[in-house]
Write a protein that holds these residues in place. Structure first.
Motif, PDB file in Angstrom:
ATOM      1  N   ASP A  94       0.810  -1.216   0.000  1.00  0.00           N
ATOM      2  CA  ASP A  94       0.000   0.000   0.000  1.00  0.00           C
ATOM      3  C   ASP A  94       0.849   1.274   0.000  1.00  0.00           C
ATOM      4  O   ASP A  94       0.438   2.290  -0.565  1.00  0.00           O
ATOM      5  N   CYS A  95       2.001   1.239   0.653  1.00  0.00           N
ATOM      6  CA  CYS A  95       2.832   2.444   0.686  1.00  0.00           C
ATOM      7  C   CYS A  95       3.846   2.400  -0.456  1.00  0.00           C
ATOM      8  O   CYS A  95       4.061   1.365  -1.083  1.00  0.00           O
ATOM      9  N   SER A  96       4.480   3.528  -0.708  1.00  0.00           N
ATOM     10  CA  SER A  96       5.438   3.607  -1.809  1.00  0.00           C
ATOM     11  C   SER A  96       6.701   2.819  -1.492  1.00  0.00           C
ATOM     12  O   SER A  96       6.996   2.538  -0.318  1.00  0.00           O
ATOM     13  N   LEU A  97       7.441   2.490  -2.519  1.00  0.00           N
ATOM     14  CA  LEU A  97       8.696   1.771  -2.336  1.00  0.00           C
ATOM     15  C   LEU A  97       9.679   2.616  -1.536  1.00  0.00           C
ATOM     16  O   LEU A  97      10.434   2.093  -0.704  1.00  0.00           O
ATOM     17  N   GLU A  98       9.674   3.919  -1.777  1.00  0.00           N
ATOM     18  CA  GLU A  98      10.572   4.813  -1.037  1.00  0.00           C
ATOM     19  C   GLU A  98      10.269   4.776   0.459  1.00  0.00           C
ATOM     20  O   GLU A  98      11.177   4.663   1.290  1.00  0.00           O
ATOM     21  N   VAL A  99       8.997   4.849   0.798  1.00  0.00           N
ATOM     22  CA  VAL A  99       8.600   4.819   2.205  1.00  0.00           C
ATOM     23  C   VAL A  99       8.935   3.468   2.824  1.00  0.00           C
ATOM     24  O   VAL A  99       9.451   3.392   3.948  1.00  0.00           O
ATOM     25  N   PHE A 100       8.639   2.389   2.105  1.00  0.00           N
ATOM     26  CA  PHE A 100       8.966   1.056   2.613  1.00  0.00           C
ATOM     27  C   PHE A 100      10.458   0.936   2.885  1.00  0.00           C
ATOM     28  O   PHE A 100      10.875   0.396   3.920  1.00  0.00           O
ATOM     29  N   SER A 101      11.277   1.412   1.961  1.00  0.00           N
ATOM     30  CA  SER A 101      12.730   1.330   2.110  1.00  0.00           C
ATOM     31  C   SER A 101      13.192   2.083   3.352  1.00  0.00           C
ATOM     32  O   SER A 101      14.051   1.596   4.102  1.00  0.00           O
ATOM     33  N   GLN A 102      12.618   3.259   3.579  1.00  0.00           N
ATOM     34  CA  GLN A 102      12.985   4.059   4.747  1.00  0.00           C
ATOM     35  C   GLN A 102      12.575   3.353   6.037  1.00  0.00           C
ATOM     36  O   GLN A 102      13.338   3.313   7.018  1.00  0.00           O
ATOM     37  N   GLN A 103      11.382   2.775   6.031  1.00  0.00           N
ATOM     38  CA  GLN A 103      10.905   2.059   7.207  1.00  0.00           C
ATOM     39  C   GLN A 103      11.736   0.804   7.466  1.00  0.00           C
ATOM     40  O   GLN A 103      12.089   0.506   8.613  1.00  0.00           O
ATOM     41  N   ALA A 104      12.075   0.091   6.393  1.00  0.00           N
ATOM     42  CA  ALA A 104      12.887  -1.118   6.523  1.00  0.00           C
ATOM     43  C   ALA A 104      14.263  -0.778   7.082  1.00  0.00           C
ATOM     44  O   ALA A 104      14.786  -1.493   7.949  1.00  0.00           O
ATOM     45  N   GLN A 105      14.844   0.311   6.588  1.00  0.00           N
ATOM     46  CA  GLN A 105      16.154   0.735   7.091  1.00  0.00           C
ATOM     47  C   GLN A 105      16.086   1.028   8.586  1.00  0.00           C
ATOM     48  O   GLN A 105      16.964   0.600   9.347  1.00  0.00           O
ATOM     49  N   ARG A 106      15.056   1.723   9.011  1.00  0.00           N
ATOM     50  CA  ARG A 106      14.915   2.077  10.422  1.00  0.00           C
ATOM     51  C   ARG A 106      14.741   0.827  11.286  1.00  0.00           C
ATOM     52  O   ARG A 106      15.382   0.694  12.347  1.00  0.00           O
TER      53      ARG A 106
END
Length: 200
Positions: A94-106
């Motif tokens: 549901d969220c963008s790939l950019e947002v997912f990547s940032q969340q995954a990194q965190r």
């Protein structure tokens, strides 16, 4: 499946992102090296690798590669599947790939900080490159997959054939993309069942 898929599968199954990311960097029995959640993620990563490699669709896809380079096809296909996932991300999240990547990194960074054991140096280096280089967002462009394969080919003479393997991906792009849309939902379903079986 490559790094992006493993992290997406980790979220899909509510398992450790760090553990699923670590799968390629930990050999042998991980039980005495990490906590249960990370071990569960590592084992799920290994399940995904085994399940995918033995899948009939993947076995058929490997036949698209010339015999001389076929043994390198798993590497090329894993990266291609990540390209497909990145390019068609909206179909799976549901969220963008950019947002997912940032969340995954965190999340991965926090899990690393809370780990009671030292993490493999090779993982630390790769993880840093993944986040700093924004690899997952770059996977959307198939030319970046070609670049990555060529870069891997320079690591040793044994890996040199990877420099030319991209041509097979390019020629069979539509066929392999169609395969991905059949394969990945099957993998997602299988991972949920594998996790449920482990927790029973």
């Amino acid at each position: 499946m490559n790094y992006l898929a493993h992290l997406h599968i980790a979220e899909h199954t509510h398992t450790s992102l760090l553990g699923n990311f670590l799968g390629d960097f930990v050999k042998g029995n991980p039980d005495e090296k990490f906590n249960h959640k990370i071990v569960q993620g590592i084992r799920l990563h290994r399940f995904v690798d085994s399940y995918t490699d033995q899948h009939p669709l993947v076995k058929t896809s490997k036949l698209l590669f010339e015999k001389e380079i076929r043994r390198f096809s798993p590497i090329a296909l894993d990266m291609f599947w990540d390209h497909c996932l990145a390019k068609h991300w909206h179909r799976f999240h549901d969220c963008s790939l950019e947002v997912f990547s940032q969340q995954a990194q965190r999340i991965v960074t926090d899990e690393c900080k809370n780990s009671l054991h030292a993490l493999p140096a090779r993982f630390e280096k790769t993880s840093q490159l993944v986040w700093q280089g924004r690899w997952f967002e770059h996977y959307v462009d198939i030319k970046n997959i070609e670049f990555a394969l060529q870069r891997i080919a320079t690591r040793s003479p044994r890996m040199a054939p990877l420099a030319s393997i991209f041509t097979t991906l390019e020629v069979n792009y539509q066929t392999l993309t169609g395969t991905f849309f059949e394969l990945y939902p099957d993998v997602l379903e299988a991972t949920l069942k594998a996790k449920e079986k482990e927790t029973d």
